[in-house]
Design an enzyme around this catalytic site. Structure first.
Site, PDB file in Angstrom:
ATOM      1  N   THR A 100       2.812   2.047  -2.217  1.00 42.86           N
ATOM      2  CA  THR A 100       4.117   1.712  -2.793  1.00 42.86           C
ATOM      3  C   THR A 100       4.130   1.964  -4.301  1.00 42.86           C
ATOM      4  OG1 THR A 100       3.301  -0.545  -2.842  1.00 42.86           O
ATOM      5  CG2 THR A 100       4.906  -0.043  -1.135  1.00 42.86           C
TER       6      THR A 100
ATOM      7  N   GLY B 128     -13.081   2.976  -1.556  1.00 48.45           N
ATOM      8  CA  GLY B 128     -11.679   2.688  -1.828  1.00 48.45           C
ATOM      9  C   GLY B 128     -11.501   1.401  -2.620  1.00 48.45           C
TER      10      GLY B 128
ATOM     11  N   ASP C  19      -4.422   0.750  -9.514  1.00 48.64           N
ATOM     12  CA  ASP C  19      -5.852   0.473  -9.683  1.00 48.64           C
ATOM     13  C   ASP C  19      -6.186   0.078 -11.124  1.00 48.64           C
ATOM     14  OD1 ASP C  19      -5.806   1.290  -7.099  1.00 48.64           O
ATOM     15  OD2 ASP C  19      -6.812   3.201  -7.441  1.00 48.64           O
TER      16      ASP C  19
ATOM     17  N   GLU D 220       0.838  -1.209   0.000  1.00 45.47           N
ATOM     18  CA  GLU D 220       0.000   0.000   0.000  1.00 45.47           C
ATOM     19  C   GLU D 220       0.865   1.247   0.000  1.00 45.47           C
ATOM     20  OE1 GLU D 220      -3.071   0.078  -1.177  1.00 45.47           O
ATOM     21  OE2 GLU D 220      -3.731  -1.232   0.450  1.00 45.47           O
TER      22      GLU D 220
ATOM     23  N   SER E  89     -13.736   2.672  -7.869  1.00 37.75           N
ATOM     24  CA  SER E  89     -14.819   2.844  -8.834  1.00 37.75           C
ATOM     25  C   SER E  89     -14.400   3.750  -9.996  1.00 37.75           C
ATOM     26  CB  SER E  89     -16.074   3.374  -8.158  1.00 37.75           C
ATOM     27  OG  SER E  89     -15.776   4.544  -7.452  1.00 37.75           O
ATOM     28  N   SER E  90     -13.510   4.709  -9.744  1.00 38.15           N
ATOM     29  CA  SER E  90     -13.150   5.598 -10.854  1.00 38.15           C
ATOM     30  C   SER E  90     -12.277   4.881 -11.885  1.00 38.15           C
ATOM     31  CB  SER E  90     -12.494   6.884 -10.354  1.00 38.15           C
ATOM     32  OG  SER E  90     -11.358   6.598  -9.589  1.00 38.15           O
TER      33      SER E  90
ATOM     34  N   SER F  89     -25.796   7.312 -16.615  1.00 40.01           N
ATOM     35  CA  SER F  89     -25.423   6.385 -15.549  1.00 40.01           C
ATOM     36  C   SER F  89     -26.638   6.068 -14.691  1.00 40.01           C
ATOM     37  CB  SER F  89     -24.328   6.995 -14.668  1.00 40.01           C
ATOM     38  OG  SER F  89     -24.220   6.214 -13.485  1.00 40.01           O
TER      39      SER F  89
HETATM   40  C1  GLA Z   1      -5.172   4.724  -4.267  1.00 43.41           C
HETATM   41  C2  GLA Z   1      -4.420   5.047  -5.544  1.00 43.41           C
HETATM   42  C3  GLA Z   1      -3.404   3.958  -5.888  1.00 43.41           C
HETATM   43  C4  GLA Z   1      -2.513   3.634  -4.683  1.00 43.41           C
HETATM   44  C5  GLA Z   1      -3.353   3.423  -3.425  1.00 43.41           C
HETATM   45  C6  GLA Z   1      -2.507   3.274  -2.199  1.00 43.41           C
HETATM   46  O1  GLA Z   1      -5.963   3.597  -4.467  1.00 43.41           O
HETATM   47  O2  GLA Z   1      -5.323   5.217  -6.609  1.00 43.41           O
HETATM   48  O3  GLA Z   1      -2.648   4.329  -7.004  1.00 43.41           O
HETATM   49  O4  GLA Z   1      -1.559   4.621  -4.504  1.00 43.41           O
HETATM   50  O5  GLA Z   1      -4.254   4.496  -3.208  1.00 43.41           O
HETATM   51  O6  GLA Z   1      -1.758   2.103  -2.268  1.00 43.41           O
END
Ligand code: GLA
Length: 395
Positions: free
Chosen positions: A37, A128, A176, A35, A131-132, A69
């Site tokens: 990283t 978290g 993501d 995380e 979704s985006s 949407s």
């Molecule tokens: C969000 C960001 C990712 C990552 C995490 C933390 O999800 O979009 O790129 O940095 O936080 O690990």
């Protein structure tokens, strides 16, 4: 239950057409470990989940784009033209698909016609679970399919990140979009965020499941704090570069960091950098444990990750700490930690299948007592990355 045909009917009604649209899906993601990283040139170990974004679309015979949407019905149908895809505040959520189109255009893909596109997402809001990035990648695979393009998947992932960074203005890393674009059923992805080399690791959890626990605390401050963490790590690198030739914190081993950490002038920045370096090492260690089927060892790495995010990176907060501590205290739990950016959102825990009901009941009771509202629990199903949907019943 939502079916492909329900979505298809809504599409036809919304856009006043009798033709059946094509349906695409992009998942959300959890991050097992690694995380904060990704933007530090380290490793991450995410997996794509069965919650996600459906995108249904049809080509048009003119240059118009129409977006709708089902999650934002009050915004109605949002229209624009292929020749003007600039960010427009009033377009709200539709800026994500607009951005994807614009960045695909910019990298040479030609769209001679517009399209009608409907979205439906079942990722819990502000949890978290990305979704985006999911809507970006859903748009990417939909456009690839509708316009018969051949887009290298890693390139699509990189474009998604660019849209997020440059068009939407959120300075996030590559994790993501990569997890969502490249996910594989029942596998986690080990990604080196510096080189983009990656490998799949089978998630054989035997009698255990991954529980996603939503604190239901929305990540309101996440944006600004997230950027602050990035700056603190960047400053730490600048300080380290006075003696070391490194490009990112991911270049350092724990021992090298310990030997040179005094170069980082600010003590807070020193803690931030320590997390990035140690978490990167921990991610590789966790992968080893997974490969050796040592789930207990894997869980221990998760716990250490949470503590480091709490003490050194300071991105957890009361809700996440309460839920993770409550999870640690339950029988049949191998490990638990926050997942994603932090400051609210979700935690994950590896829980004995037979203990799930007690787990939910006890964790929620502790959480409710301390925080004053309920948490929500979901069992994670690890699915494939973004693709066209062929089956009729949706998850
Ligand atoms: C969000 C960001 C990712 C990552 C995490 C933390 O999800 O979009 O790129 O940095 O936080 O690990």
């Amino acid at each position: 239950m939502m079916t492909k045909s329900n979505l298809s009917q809504t599409f036809k009604k919304t856009f006043d057409t009798t033709d059946t649209p094509r349906t695409f899906f992009a998942p959300g993601r959890i991050n097992l470990i690694g995380e904060h990283t990704d933007y530090n040139g380290g490793h991450v170990l995410p997996a794509s989940i069965s919650f996600g974004t459906y995108a249904l679309g049809q080509k048009r015979s003119d240059q118009k784009l129409r977006f709708y949407s089902m999650n934002f019905p009050n915004m109605g149908v949002i229209e624009c033209d292929l020749s003007n895809l600039d960010y427009t505040k009033e377009d709200g959520w539709a800026n994500y698909p607009k951005g994807m189109l614009l960045y695909l255009q910019k990298s040479g893909y030609e769209f001679s016609y517009g399209a009608d596109i409907l979205f439906y997402g079942n990722i819990p809001n502000s949890a978290g679970l990305s979704s985006s990035a999911s809507i970006e990648m859903a748009t990417g695979v939909l456009l690839e399919g509708l316009f018969d393009l051949k887009i290298d998947r890693v390139h699509m992932v990189q474009l998604g990140q660019k849209v997020e960074n440059e068009y939407i203005g959120v300075n996030s890393g590559i994790m993501d979009q990569f997890a969502i674009g490249m996910g594989k059923k029942d596998h986690a992805i080990l990604l080196n965020c510096q080189t983009l080399n990656y490998e799949y690791a089978p998630l054989e959890l035997k009698g255990y499941v991954i529980q996603i626990i939503n604190t239901n605390k929305q990540r309101t401050l996440a944006g600004s704090k997230y950027n602050e963490r990035r700056q603190q790590c960047d400053q730490a690198i600048i300080d380290l570069q006075t003696k070391l030739s490194i490009t990112s914190l991911g270049d350092l081993t724990k021992a090298e960091f310990d030997q040179h950490k005094h170069l980082i002038k600010d003590v807070t920045n020193q803690k931030r950098a320590k997390h990035a370096v140690y978490e990167n090492a921990r991610t590789l260690e966790a992968l080893e444990k997974l490969r050796e089927s040592d789930l207990k060892g894997f869980g221990k790495c998760m716990n250490e990750s949470h503590l480091s995010l709490k003490q050194d990176y300071e991105v957890t907060g009361m809700e996440l700490d309460t839920i993770v501590q409550a999870a640690w205290d339950q029988e049949g739990v191998l490990g638990a930690r926050m997942t994603g950016a932090g400051f609210g959102g979700c935690a994950i825990a590896i829980v004995d299948k037979d203990k799930i009901e007690d787990f939910k009941k006890n964790v929620n009771a502790i959480y409710y007592k301390a925080i004053g509202y309920d948490a929500t629990f979901y069992t994670a199903t690890i699915g494939d990355g973004a693709k066209e949907v062929t089956e009729g019943v949706l998850k």
